[in-house]
Design an enzyme around this catalytic site. Structure first.
Site, PDB file in Angstrom:
ATOM      1  N   HIS A 792       0.676  -1.145  -0.318  1.00 47.29           N
ATOM      2  CA  HIS A 792      -0.147   0.239   0.481  1.00 47.29           C
ATOM      3  C   HIS A 792       0.683   1.452  -0.017  1.00 47.29           C
ATOM      4  O   HIS A 792       0.947   1.992   1.434  1.00 47.29           O
ATOM      5  CB  HIS A 792      -0.952  -0.141   1.262  1.00 47.29           C
ATOM      6  N   GLU A 795       1.393   3.518   2.916  1.00 49.67           N
ATOM      7  CA  GLU A 795       1.715   3.615   4.062  1.00 49.67           C
ATOM      8  C   GLU A 795       3.035   2.893   4.416  1.00 49.67           C
ATOM      9  O   GLU A 795       3.975   2.698   4.163  1.00 49.67           O
ATOM     10  CB  GLU A 795       1.178   2.395   4.717  1.00 49.67           C
ATOM     11  N   HIS A 889       3.031  -3.060   7.025  1.00 44.22           N
ATOM     12  CA  HIS A 889       1.953  -2.895   6.792  1.00 44.22           C
ATOM     13  C   HIS A 889       1.872  -1.292   7.601  1.00 44.22           C
ATOM     14  O   HIS A 889       2.176  -0.885   8.771  1.00 44.22           O
ATOM     15  CB  HIS A 889       0.736  -2.946   6.892  1.00 44.22           C
ATOM     16  N   GLU A 974       1.073  -4.228  11.502  1.00 39.50           N
ATOM     17  CA  GLU A 974       0.657  -2.794  10.977  1.00 39.50           C
ATOM     18  C   GLU A 974       1.894  -2.154  12.287  1.00 39.50           C
ATOM     19  O   GLU A 974       1.152  -1.723  13.535  1.00 39.50           O
ATOM     20  CB  GLU A 974      -0.682  -2.733  11.278  1.00 39.50           C
TER      21      GLU A 974
HETATM   22 ZN   LIG Z   1      -1.915  -1.579   4.756  1.00 38.33          ZN
END
Ligand SMILES: [Zn+2]
Length: 1099
Positions: A792, A795, A889, A974
């Site tokens: 992504h 990010e 992420h 994350e």
């Molecule tokens: Zn992500």
């Protein structure tokens, strides 16, 4: 037993005795009543009568006077005793009895006024304590009795007041509200509240409460609009506003606003409000209320209403499709790009559609059919098919297809002849000499920072006159041409940064807009600031004042400049002429994505972000340049097309700012900056078609204010610490310099992306100790660790964590050496280079989220995913599936760093699906790594981690690698974009130092994972871990179903904020929710009919 208790019990038994008498008196007539009422009430009465017969000495009299006497004693008894007696009365079915008496008494003509008064007074007392009051009233037929009584006694204040008090309780049930509306109660209430008069203010207050409750029903709201009552309410509000100088009638004023608020939940209501000049009336009155803090509820409710009624508008763009288009090799007919480009022109036009296509409201009898929709939707996202939860071991591809990938694993086959042994290390040291050349101590920088020798043609633009001035040439003292900035050598501060090398990397980076500029922060590099950056404390009323400024635009349109100063959709962009009156904007560099800037006031700008390429949404990430600022002036910036429904910007997160002047002064840092930051729903929207068939969606505003402190500065703003693809390439090149003879580092190109950028694949491990058979064997048999990041693009924190991992792995510490000796690392540091380059937030050039393509990646459209998955499939095929897979992420809604993993057991617990115990045989090894991380990494939080397999995530890397490749420790890690609320960094925003530290700690945790076992055999290793976990901190509880070991990740991770971010009809600022009421009633009916008692006062 003490005295007061005795007294209460005595009181209670008296209450029951009186109740018993009342019942008897109405016993006969009751039988003649409506079938439904009879059924229900009989049940209550029957049960009670048995007990009350003990007190049955009173004559079976139907004399009104006797009833009155009993009622008045009852009233007296219920008035004292702090509501406990009321509770007993309710639990013994008293409400039903009262309703019965009421209905019976109404049949006398004329009904005894005094009896009616007594009954309503008593009911008003009992009503709020009886959860089923509304339903009992409806079923007994009491609603109409009260209404008819009111209609006949509008001027009889004494009788009207208790009736209104009872009505107020009736109306809290949505079914009742509709039924009352049909009987003309809405119109009736307007007769009570208008015209303005200070007589009977307590009556008025109750009437407004009742009306407010009635208007929660959309049918009633429509009735009020049709009756032209919106102007009536507005004028009343104004009257009260003007005549209440000492603010003694706040509740009445608030009551009027609540009525308006409920009416404006429907489209015609908003229209009527707008046409009645409501915006101006509420704006002006609120402005007058602002200085008085006690009037905040009025200001807040007014603001809510005005925001709702602010006419919806489309964004000031020709189309919300990305300003740039990328021609895909093929366009799947059912894919998002085909859909996007087949939309008709005008699709972006927005109409207020929030009420259209709505079913007429539920009528009084449909209440039973509503089932537990809520309960079902709660688990919608969790995988509920036990078969799908188990990993499937078939790779689904033949070795013929996969053997191509052998070349990426040469370490598994290399025999390390003496020659290769020495030459490799020599190459490494040579590179150090060649590329580690020191950078000049000071450098001279031309502004703008353009790339030489690169064609500067731009897609979608004019092509000439490129490269906006960066602005730093100054306006008075320099001629622009010879502008030179002296810059200290950032290479000294940043050993792995090299500006010259960066520019070289940019030249080989392909962007869709063909960027020819370099942003200064990426060129200079970023050094983490040494000072702490606490979460920003939010000042009281910030959002409100921002919203008022927004509403002011509508009220005073002539004050608004509306001057476009930057516009990617206009060929001559940037359009601003250098008058010095406006800021200059630019974002035509890697990862930049500003589309348009509009100066709305002298020091305020609306900014519009570009959509992800080949899409029309995903606005969140931003990166742009500002220059031409005045020192000491506060500028307000509004990014007006954000999409998420809430943001960490409401919870202490600041934007990032980079000042070139600061960099020149030796502080090349991205710093957290901005004040008055908030994030709220605005009046821009996209149509339902453009939004993909859903209801048209509103946009959100991120607003922040900045005071610049340097003259002739060039400043950059970003959502998070930028980390471009060119930065990665530079960084990887510099990593080569860290290679020693002991380190095995190989960089391969996994594949090319759609726009021709290469996707790097790294292999890092330790060289074998020698080329002896044993050592080579140990080398080849090291478990694999597979890491990836940045699928992504928005990010960027994932890249900083990855940077930390890579630098640690290449480091000289003994830990790093042991780690390299323990594992072979396979790393794809950037899974979505194209997205990163082009300033996307979520997608690749195919307009799709690459982390939803892992189930079935297309080699042409999703090459990086296809080939990364193939690598893993190859490993599975040769039985070398990695020990750990982790995809890095960033998380925009939560704080801390945490992990998502995959567990059958924990998913089953969340869903309550039936599963046999053999289904639940599961190794607990998946918990070890996050557990270790929570012990050693200060930013990491086990409590935020989750091991549930969600259906909506079934095509993510984590779930596919777990299920298809069979990697038990398959994770998403994350990292917060905001900061931490636990551990050492509690209360601080996260910075690159903490992110890089996290990347390093991840490596340390892997080493501990290894050491926990001291074994090389995988299976034993897993078993041992289980033992350790089982006997350590999380014993028994781990097996305890329903324990909160795993947090199911809710949509909203922060407590709802004081100020409503959203103003839609569903969001409530203070009142209860009418929808719940309905559910509640359904349950009530059920309870009642199934003869179960909910309240038992005695025992
Ligand atoms: Zn992500």
């Amino acid at each position: 037993m003490n005295k007061p208790k005795m007294a209460t019990e005595k009181g209670n038994s008296r209450v029951m005795m009186l109740l018993g008498q009342l019942e008897r008196m109405n016993g006969e007539s009751m039988l003649r009543d409506v079938e439904m009422a009879r059924q229900v009430t009989t049940k209550i009465l029957h049960r009670q009568t048995c007990r009350f017969e003990l007190f049955g000495v009173m004559p079976n009299s139907r004399d009104v006077q006797t009833t009155l006497t009993i009622l008045s004693i009852l009233t007296e008894l219920l008035t004292v005793g702090r509501g406990r007696r009321v509770g007993v009365f309710v639990s013994k079915g008293g409400t039903g009895v009262l309703f019965q008496i009421l209905v019976n008494a109404s049949k006398e003509f004329p009904p005894s006024e005094e009896l009616m008064l007594q009954l309503h007074s008593l009911l008003a007392k009992v009503g709020p304590k009886d959860r089923k009051f509304g339903m009992k009233a409806r079923l007994s037929g009491a609603l109409n009795v009260t209404i008819n009584l009111m209609k006949r006694n509008l001027l009889n204040t004494k009788l009207l007041l208790p009736c209104l008090q009872v009505l107020r309780v009736y109306a809290t049930s949505s079914v009742n509200a509709i039924s009352l509306g049909k009987n003309g109660v809405v119109e009736l209430m307007f007769k009570v509240i208008a015209p303005y008069s200070k007589k009977n203010t307590s009556l008025l207050k109750v009437a407004l409460d009742a009306l407010g409750a009635l208007l929660k029903s959309k049918t009633n709201a429509r009735r009020a609009v049709d009756g032209n009552f919106v102007p009536v309410l507005l004028n009343l509000y104004l009257d009260w506003h003007r005549n209440d100088a000492r603010h003694r009638y706040m509740l009445i004023r608030k009551g009027l606003l609540v009525c308006l608020k409920n009416i404006t939940n429907i489209k015609v209501g908003r229209k009527a409000f707008f046409e009645a000049n409501g915006m101006r009336i509420l704006y002006n009155s609120s402005t007058e209320c602002l200085p008085v803090r006690t009037l905040d509820p009025l200001v807040n409710t007014s603001s809510l209403i005005m925001r709702k009624c602010f006419p919806k508008n489309r964004l000031p763009l020709p189309t919300i499709k990305s300003a740039f288009h990328f021609q895909l090799p093929h366009v799947p007919a059912d894919g998002p790009v085909a859909q996007l480009y087949s939309q008709l022109p005008g699709v972006d036009d927005v109409v207020d559609e929030s009420d259209d296509n709505e079913e007429p409201e539920a009528d009084s009898d449909t209440e039973n059919d509503e089932d537990e929709k809520d309960n079902c939707s709660l688990n919608d996202d969790i995988e509920t098919d036990i078969n799908k939860l188990h990993p499937k071991r078939s790779i689904g591809r033949s070795f013929e297809e996969l053997k191509f990938y052998k070349k990426f694993f040469s370490e598994l086959f290399e025999d390390f002849q003496v020659s290769s042994f020495t030459s490799r290390s020599e190459v490494g040291s040579e590179r150090v000499k060649q590329e580690g050349s020191p950078v000049n101590n000071t450098r001279h920088i031309q502004s703008p920072l353009l790339l030489g020798g690169i064609p500067t043609r731009r897609v979608g633009g004019g092509g000439s006159n490129w490269g906006s001035d960066c602005g730093s040439e100054g306006t008075e003292d320099e001629s622009g041409e010879g502008a030179v900035l002296e810059v200290p050598d950032t290479a000294q501060l940043l050993p792995l940064h090299d500006p010259d090398l960066y520019v070289e990397m940019v030249k080989e980076t392909f962007s869709v807009p063909r960027y020819a500029e370099v942003a200064y922060p990426d060129y200079f590099g970023h050094v983490a600031p040494t000072s702490k950056e606490p979460l920003l404390e939010r000042l009281y009323g910030v959002q409100r004042s921002k919203i008022f400024q927004d509403i002011e635009r509508l009220i005073h349109p002539n004050d608004i400049l509306d001057k476009v100063v930057y516009d990617l959709d206009i060929p001559s962009c940037p359009v601003v002429e250098d008058s010095g009156e406006s800021l200059k904007f630019n974002s035509q560099f890697e990862s930049g994505n500003l589309r348009k800037a509009v100066q709305v006031r002298k020091y305020e700008y609306d900014l519009v972000l570009n959509a992800d390429i080949n899409s029309n949404h995903y606005h969140q990430w931003f990166y742009f340049e500002v220059s031409g600022m005045r020192v000491g002036t506060t500028y307000r910036f509004n990014i007006i097309n954000c999409e998420k429904s809430n943001s960490q910007f409401n919870y202490g997160m600041q934007v990032l700012m980079y000042s070139v002047q600061e960099a020149i002064s030796g502080r090349p840092c991205w710093v957290r900056a901005g004040t008055d930051i908030c994030y709220y729903k605005n009046h821009f929207a996209r149509s339902s078609i453009a939004a993909g068939g859903q209801k048209g969606k509103s946009y959100y505003t991120l607003t922040f204010s900045i005071t610049f402190s340097h003259k002739d500065d060039v400043c950059y703003f970003a959502y998070h610490y930028p980390y471009t693809y060119s930065s990665l390439k530079m960084h990887l090149s510099k990593l080569e310099d860290l290679r020693t003879p002991r380190i095995y580092l190989r960089q391969d190109v996994l594949c090319e992306t759609l726009s021709g950028n290469s996707c790097p694949l790294l292999t890092i491990t330790a060289m074998p100790e020698s080329n002896s058979n044993d050592h080579i064997c140990q080398f080849r048999n090291r478990p694999l660790i597979f890491l990836s990041a940045r699928v992504h693009p928005g990010e960027t924190n994932a890249s900083w964590v990855m940077k930390g991992t890579l630098e640690f792995l290449m480091g000289s510490s003994p830990l790093a050496a042991s780690l390299r000796e323990a594992y072979i690392f396979k790393i794809v540091p950037m899974l979505n280079p194209d997205g990163v380059v082009n300033g996307n937030h979520r997608c690749s050039l195919s307009g799709e989220d690459l982390n939803r393509q892992w189930l079935n990646p297309n080699p042409e459209l999703h090459p990086t995913i296809y080939h990364t998955k193939s690598l893993l499939q190859y490993l599975a095929y040769i039985q070398r599936a990695p020990l750990v897979f982790c995809d890095y992420h960033g998380h925009s809604r939560k704080k801390n760093v945490f992990m998502y993993g995959c567990s059958v057991k924990e998913t089953v617990w969340q869903t309550n699906i039936s599963a046999s115990s053999s289904d639940l045989q599961e190794d607990l090894g998946y918990r070890t790594l996050p557990k270790i991380l929570s012990q050693i990494a200060p930013a990491f939080s086990m409590g935020s981690s989750s091991f549930v397999v969600e259906r909506s995530k079934e095509s993510t890397a984590r779930v596919v690698v777990w299920r298809e490749i069979g990697v038990q420790r398959s994770y998403t890690m994350e990292s917060t974009l905001c900061g931490c609320d636990q551990g050492k960094y509690k209360g601080l925003q996260i910075g690159t130092r903490e992110l890089e530290e996290m990347g390093a700690q991840f490596c340390v945790a892997l080493l501990r994972l290894k050491r926990l076992t001291g074994l090389r055999n995988h299976q034993n290793l897993l078993d041992l871990e289980c033992d350790i976990i089982g006997t350590q901190h999380v014993p028994i509880a781990l097996f305890h179903v329903g324990s909160s070991l795993t947090t199911y990740v809710m949509e909203e991770d922060e407590p709802s904020f004081l100020e409503a971010i959203d103003y839609s009809a569903e969001s409530n600022d203070e009142d209860g929710e009418p929808e719940n009421e309905l559910c509640c009633e359904v349950q009530e009916n059920f309870d009642l009919l199934s003869d179960s008692e909910t309240t038992t006062g005695t025992s």
